[in-house]
Design a protein around this motif. Structure first.
Motif, mmCIF file in Angstrom:
data_model
loop_
_atom_site.group_PDB
_atom_site.id
_atom_site.type_symbol
_atom_site.label_atom_id
_atom_site.label_comp_id
_atom_site.label_asym_id
_atom_site.label_seq_id
_atom_site.Cartn_x
_atom_site.Cartn_y
_atom_site.Cartn_z
ATOM 1 N N LEU A 65 0.822 -1.213 0.000
ATOM 2 C CA LEU A 65 0.000 0.000 0.000
ATOM 3 C C LEU A 65 0.857 1.265 0.000
ATOM 4 O O LEU A 65 0.484 2.272 -0.608
ATOM 5 N N LYS A 66 2.008 1.230 0.645
ATOM 6 C CA LYS A 66 2.906 2.398 0.618
ATOM 7 C C LYS A 66 3.461 2.625 -0.780
ATOM 8 O O LYS A 66 3.633 3.761 -1.206
ATOM 9 N N VAL A 67 3.743 1.555 -1.505
ATOM 10 C CA VAL A 67 4.322 1.668 -2.842
ATOM 11 C C VAL A 67 3.247 1.960 -3.890
ATOM 12 O O VAL A 67 3.402 2.846 -4.722
ATOM 13 N N LYS A 68 2.151 1.209 -3.849
ATOM 14 C CA LYS A 68 1.119 1.317 -4.888
ATOM 15 C C LYS A 68 0.034 2.342 -4.564
ATOM 16 O O LYS A 68 -0.676 2.787 -5.459
ATOM 17 N N GLY A 69 -0.149 2.648 -3.279
ATOM 18 C CA GLY A 69 -1.171 3.613 -2.891
ATOM 19 C C GLY A 69 -2.518 2.997 -2.589
ATOM 20 O O GLY A 69 -3.257 3.494 -1.760
ATOM 21 N N ARG A 70 -2.852 1.909 -3.270
ATOM 22 C CA ARG A 70 -4.127 1.219 -3.031
ATOM 23 C C ARG A 70 -4.039 -0.192 -3.591
ATOM 24 O O ARG A 70 -3.109 -0.529 -4.318
ATOM 25 N N ALA A 71 -5.041 -0.990 -3.260
ATOM 26 C CA ALA A 71 -5.093 -2.374 -3.740
ATOM 27 C C ALA A 71 -6.528 -2.714 -4.097
ATOM 28 O O ALA A 71 -7.465 -2.314 -3.395
ATOM 29 N N SER A 72 -6.700 -3.452 -5.179
ATOM 30 C CA SER A 72 -8.035 -3.918 -5.564
ATOM 31 C C SER A 72 -8.507 -4.939 -4.534
ATOM 32 O O SER A 72 -7.708 -5.490 -3.782
ATOM 33 N N PRO A 73 -9.814 -5.235 -4.507
ATOM 34 C CA PRO A 73 -10.302 -6.268 -3.585
ATOM 35 C C PRO A 73 -9.607 -7.620 -3.785
ATOM 36 O O PRO A 73 -9.301 -8.308 -2.828
ATOM 37 N N ARG A 74 -9.333 -7.977 -5.029
ATOM 38 C CA ARG A 74 -8.664 -9.259 -5.295
ATOM 39 C C ARG A 74 -7.226 -9.246 -4.776
ATOM 40 O O ARG A 74 -6.750 -10.228 -4.207
ATOM 41 N N THR A 75 -6.528 -8.132 -4.982
ATOM 42 C CA THR A 75 -5.160 -8.019 -4.472
ATOM 43 C C THR A 75 -5.155 -8.036 -2.951
ATOM 44 O O THR A 75 -4.302 -8.689 -2.332
ATOM 45 N N THR A 76 -6.109 -7.354 -2.329
ATOM 46 C CA THR A 76 -6.214 -7.364 -0.873
ATOM 47 C C THR A 76 -6.432 -8.777 -0.357
ATOM 48 O O THR A 76 -5.838 -9.182 0.642
ATOM 49 N N GLU A 77 -7.243 -9.533 -1.076
ATOM 50 C CA GLU A 77 -7.479 -10.931 -0.700
ATOM 51 C C GLU A 77 -6.187 -11.738 -0.744
ATOM 52 O O GLU A 77 -5.902 -12.555 0.140
ATOM 53 N N LEU A 78 -5.363 -11.509 -1.772
ATOM 54 C CA LEU A 78 -4.075 -12.201 -1.877
ATOM 55 C C LEU A 78 -3.114 -11.775 -0.767
ATOM 56 O O LEU A 78 -2.408 -12.600 -0.194
#
Length: 195
Positions: A49-62
């Motif tokens: 999250l610090k690098v990308k700024g946000r995460a999709s729901p699927r990425t958060t699940e991973l």
């Protein structure tokens, strides 16, 4: 309970669940670090999250998932065995090793690479996370893709992925025409012959 007397009890770093406080001594200081109180799994999400700024729901699940947690646990176990880590079989295949060893950039030099002790460092190097192709329901894959010019001035594709699937860790590397699939099954390193 910690006693207030000097030298009594364990240090706060020893009580922390994270590998952040116990990184590899050969690693340089990172410009971003997860807080030391985070577990290795939470550290991955924090840096993503610090690098990308946000995460999709699927990425958060991973990032919150059992496959990534299992990968982190297996890497911790792997690095706890110095004899196994010193084996030549843990390195990339010789042609790739000799090509990359002087300046690997964001690429891993094998499953002995010290950055794997702090897996969140891969996100700092531009890696991303997804599910392995063809396995919609299980596994996790960290990957990096790029291009470079070879000695003849031609553009070559560079791809590397670190996959955890059904208890195996696979490091796949492709640098132009050179390719390697290094697998660790929890006990040994091996390479499958191309079909």
């Amino acid at each position: 309970m910690l006693d207030g007397a000097p030298g009594a009890g364990r240090s706060i770093a020893e009580l922390m669940p994270s590998s952040v406080a116990h990184g590899h001594p050969d690693l340089p200081e990172a410009d971003k670090r997860p807080p030391p109180f985070l577990s290795p799994l939470a550290a991955m999400k924090d840096i993503y999250l610090k690098v990308k700024g946000r995460a999709s729901p699927r990425t958060t699940e991973l990032l919150d998932g059992p496959d990534l947690e299992a990968l982190l646990a297996q890497l911790k176990d792997l690095f706890s065995d110095d004899a196994r880590m010193a084996r030549v079989e843990a390195r990339l295949a010789p042609p790739l090793w000799s090509e990359l060893t002087e300046d690997p950039g964001p690429l891993l030099l094998g499953l002995h690479d010290p950055r794997l002790t702090e897996l969140w460092r891969l996100f700092l190097d531009g890696w991303d996370i997804w599910r392995p192709e063809g396995d919609d329901a299980e596994g996790v894959e960290l990957f990096w893709e790029g291009e470079a010019d070879n000695d003849q001035g031609h553009t070559i594709e560079i791809v590397q992925s670190l996959t955890y699937l059904r208890g195996d860790i696979v490091l796949h590397t492709r640098l132009g025409d050179l390719e390697d699939h290094l697998t660790f099954d929890g006990q040994s390193f091996y390479r499958l012959r191309p079909r």
